[in-house]
Design a protein around this motif. Structure first.
Motif, mmCIF file in Angstrom:
data_model
loop_
_atom_site.group_PDB
_atom_site.id
_atom_site.type_symbol
_atom_site.label_atom_id
_atom_site.label_comp_id
_atom_site.label_asym_id
_atom_site.label_seq_id
_atom_site.Cartn_x
_atom_site.Cartn_y
_atom_site.Cartn_z
ATOM 1 N N MET A 1 53.241 4.360 -27.168
ATOM 2 C CA MET A 1 52.797 4.102 -28.520
ATOM 3 C C MET A 1 52.948 2.611 -28.815
ATOM 4 S SD MET A 1 53.933 5.994 -32.015
ATOM 5 C CE MET A 1 53.012 7.445 -31.597
ATOM 6 N N ILE A 2 51.872 2.020 -29.338
ATOM 7 C CA ILE A 2 51.867 0.603 -29.681
ATOM 8 C C ILE A 2 51.551 0.499 -31.170
ATOM 9 C CG2 ILE A 2 50.769 -1.631 -29.272
ATOM 10 C CD1 ILE A 2 50.019 -0.334 -26.439
ATOM 11 N N VAL A 3 52.441 -0.129 -31.902
ATOM 12 C CA VAL A 3 52.294 -0.242 -33.352
ATOM 13 C C VAL A 3 51.831 -1.654 -33.686
ATOM 14 C CG1 VAL A 3 53.494 -0.092 -35.560
ATOM 15 C CG2 VAL A 3 54.079 1.488 -33.712
ATOM 16 N N GLY A 4 50.752 -1.738 -34.452
ATOM 17 C CA GLY A 4 50.191 -3.025 -34.840
ATOM 18 C C GLY A 4 49.067 -3.436 -33.901
ATOM 19 N N TYR A 5 48.224 -4.333 -34.384
ATOM 20 C CA TYR A 5 47.086 -4.793 -33.577
ATOM 21 C C TYR A 5 47.565 -5.801 -32.552
ATOM 22 C CZ TYR A 5 42.566 -6.721 -32.304
ATOM 23 O OH TYR A 5 41.463 -7.134 -31.598
ATOM 24 N N GLY B 1 60.451 4.397 -34.304
ATOM 25 C CA GLY B 1 60.200 3.467 -35.405
ATOM 26 C C GLY B 1 59.328 4.089 -36.478
ATOM 27 N N SER B 2 58.888 3.268 -37.397
ATOM 28 C CA SER B 2 58.065 3.731 -38.508
ATOM 29 C C SER B 2 56.663 4.095 -38.032
ATOM 30 C CB SER B 2 57.964 2.644 -39.579
ATOM 31 O OG SER B 2 57.087 3.054 -40.606
ATOM 32 N N ILE B 3 56.156 5.193 -38.560
ATOM 33 C CA ILE B 3 54.765 5.555 -38.306
ATOM 34 C C ILE B 3 53.960 5.479 -39.602
ATOM 35 C CG2 ILE B 3 55.199 6.942 -36.252
ATOM 36 C CD1 ILE B 3 54.945 9.439 -38.031
ATOM 37 N N ASN B 4 54.518 4.795 -40.579
ATOM 38 C CA ASN B 4 53.836 4.618 -41.856
ATOM 39 C C ASN B 4 53.092 3.292 -41.898
ATOM 40 O OD1 ASN B 4 54.776 7.073 -42.892
ATOM 41 N ND2 ASN B 4 56.726 6.139 -43.416
ATOM 42 N N VAL B 5 52.583 2.876 -40.749
ATOM 43 C CA VAL B 5 51.826 1.635 -40.633
ATOM 44 C C VAL B 5 50.580 1.916 -39.803
ATOM 45 C CG1 VAL B 5 53.856 0.156 -40.778
ATOM 46 C CG2 VAL B 5 53.097 0.942 -38.568
ATOM 47 N N VAL B 6 49.596 1.050 -39.918
ATOM 48 C CA VAL B 6 48.402 1.133 -39.086
ATOM 49 C C VAL B 6 47.997 -0.287 -38.706
ATOM 50 C CG1 VAL B 6 47.451 3.330 -39.873
ATOM 51 C CG2 VAL B 6 46.988 1.271 -41.201
ATOM 52 N N PRO B 7 47.325 -0.453 -37.594
ATOM 53 C CA PRO B 7 46.932 0.568 -36.635
ATOM 54 C C PRO B 7 48.086 0.956 -35.715
ATOM 55 C CG PRO B 7 46.140 -1.565 -35.892
ATOM 56 C CD PRO B 7 46.795 -1.783 -37.233
ATOM 57 N N ILE B 8 47.962 2.161 -35.190
ATOM 58 C CA ILE B 8 48.865 2.644 -34.144
ATOM 59 C C ILE B 8 47.985 3.135 -33.005
ATOM 60 C CG2 ILE B 8 50.562 4.381 -33.474
ATOM 61 C CD1 ILE B 8 51.627 4.327 -36.316
ATOM 62 N N PHE B 9 48.346 2.731 -31.795
ATOM 63 C CA PHE B 9 47.602 3.117 -30.600
ATOM 64 C C PHE B 9 48.477 4.024 -29.747
ATOM 65 C CE2 PHE B 9 46.614 -1.121 -31.985
ATOM 66 C CZ PHE B 9 45.231 -1.143 -32.024
ATOM 67 N N VAL B 10 47.880 5.068 -29.191
ATOM 68 C CA VAL B 10 48.583 5.924 -28.245
ATOM 69 C C VAL B 10 47.780 5.911 -26.952
ATOM 70 C CG1 VAL B 10 49.446 8.232 -27.749
ATOM 71 C CG2 VAL B 10 49.502 7.371 -30.095
ATOM 72 N N VAL B 11 48.430 5.421 -25.904
ATOM 73 C CA VAL B 11 47.813 5.356 -24.582
ATOM 74 C C VAL B 11 48.715 6.140 -23.656
ATOM 75 C CG1 VAL B 11 46.972 3.867 -22.747
ATOM 76 C CG2 VAL B 11 46.920 3.058 -25.117
ATOM 77 N N GLY B 12 48.247 7.293 -23.202
ATOM 78 C CA GLY B 12 49.108 8.168 -22.410
ATOM 79 C C GLY B 12 50.282 8.585 -23.269
ATOM 80 N N THR B 13 51.483 8.232 -22.838
ATOM 81 C CA THR B 13 52.665 8.539 -23.633
ATOM 82 C C THR B 13 53.264 7.287 -24.268
ATOM 83 O OG1 THR B 13 54.093 8.353 -21.699
ATOM 84 C CG2 THR B 13 53.266 10.555 -22.248
ATOM 85 N N SER C 1 44.259 5.032 -37.699
ATOM 86 C CA SER C 1 43.833 3.954 -38.580
ATOM 87 C C SER C 1 43.674 4.445 -40.015
ATOM 88 C CB SER C 1 42.510 3.378 -38.077
ATOM 89 O OG SER C 1 41.477 4.351 -38.185
ATOM 90 N N ALA C 2 43.286 3.518 -40.874
ATOM 91 C CA ALA C 2 42.977 3.828 -42.267
ATOM 92 C C ALA C 2 41.743 3.028 -42.660
ATOM 93 C CB ALA C 2 44.152 3.473 -43.167
ATOM 94 N N SER C 3 40.937 3.597 -43.519
ATOM 95 C CA SER C 3 39.682 2.947 -43.904
ATOM 96 C C SER C 3 39.903 1.599 -44.579
ATOM 97 C CB SER C 3 38.879 3.874 -44.819
ATOM 98 O OG SER C 3 39.638 4.193 -45.967
ATOM 99 N N TRP C 4 41.031 1.401 -45.227
ATOM 100 C CA TRP C 4 41.328 0.167 -45.945
ATOM 101 C C TRP C 4 41.954 -0.921 -45.065
ATOM 102 C CZ3 TRP C 4 46.411 -0.460 -45.105
ATOM 103 C CH2 TRP C 4 47.194 0.679 -44.936
ATOM 104 N N CYS C 5 42.214 -0.606 -43.799
ATOM 105 C CA CYS C 5 42.952 -1.492 -42.900
ATOM 106 C C CYS C 5 42.020 -2.439 -42.143
ATOM 107 C CB CYS C 5 43.765 -0.637 -41.925
ATOM 108 S SG CYS C 5 44.540 -1.571 -40.599
ATOM 109 N N GLY C 6 42.138 -3.732 -42.434
ATOM 110 C CA GLY C 6 41.316 -4.724 -41.738
ATOM 111 C C GLY C 6 41.626 -4.832 -40.255
#
Length: 92
Positions: free
Chosen positions: A65-69, A51-63, A5-10
């Motif tokens: 990866m889920i990008v976006g809320y 894909g891009s990892i220059n976004v947040v939030p990103i979730f990693v569950v096991g192996t 995450s990032a502190s500025w990310c709602g």
């Protein structure tokens, strides 16, 4: 589960609140930290995510990866991980 995450990310704040409200244990990593960014790159490589990892939030569950809320996808991944661990423990 890891939440990048990032502190500025709602949406990141929304995701964190969702986890806390639902008693879901997670590790929060700020993407602005260079060490955490390196860990994210390693997680992306391990999961096969291209894909891009220059976004947040990103979730990693096991192996996975889920990008976006997307709480539905995150919960499905969590349930899948729990079931997989249960099957290993019970050798099914």
């Amino acid at each position: 589960m890891t939440l990048y995450s990032a502190s500025w990310c709602g949406w990141c704040a929304e995701a964190e609140k969702f986890f806390v409200d639902n008693n879901i244990l997670f590790v929060k990593r700020e993407i602005n930290n260079p060490e955490n960014l390196k860990l994210l790159q390693e997680d992306a490589l391990a999961s096969g995510y291209h894909g891009s990892i220059n976004v947040v939030p990103i979730f990693v569950v096991g192996t996975q990866m889920i990008v976006g809320y997307d709480p539905v996808s995150v919960m499905a991944a969590v349930e899948k991980e729990i079931l997989a661990k249960w099957m290993i423990i019970n050798r099914r």
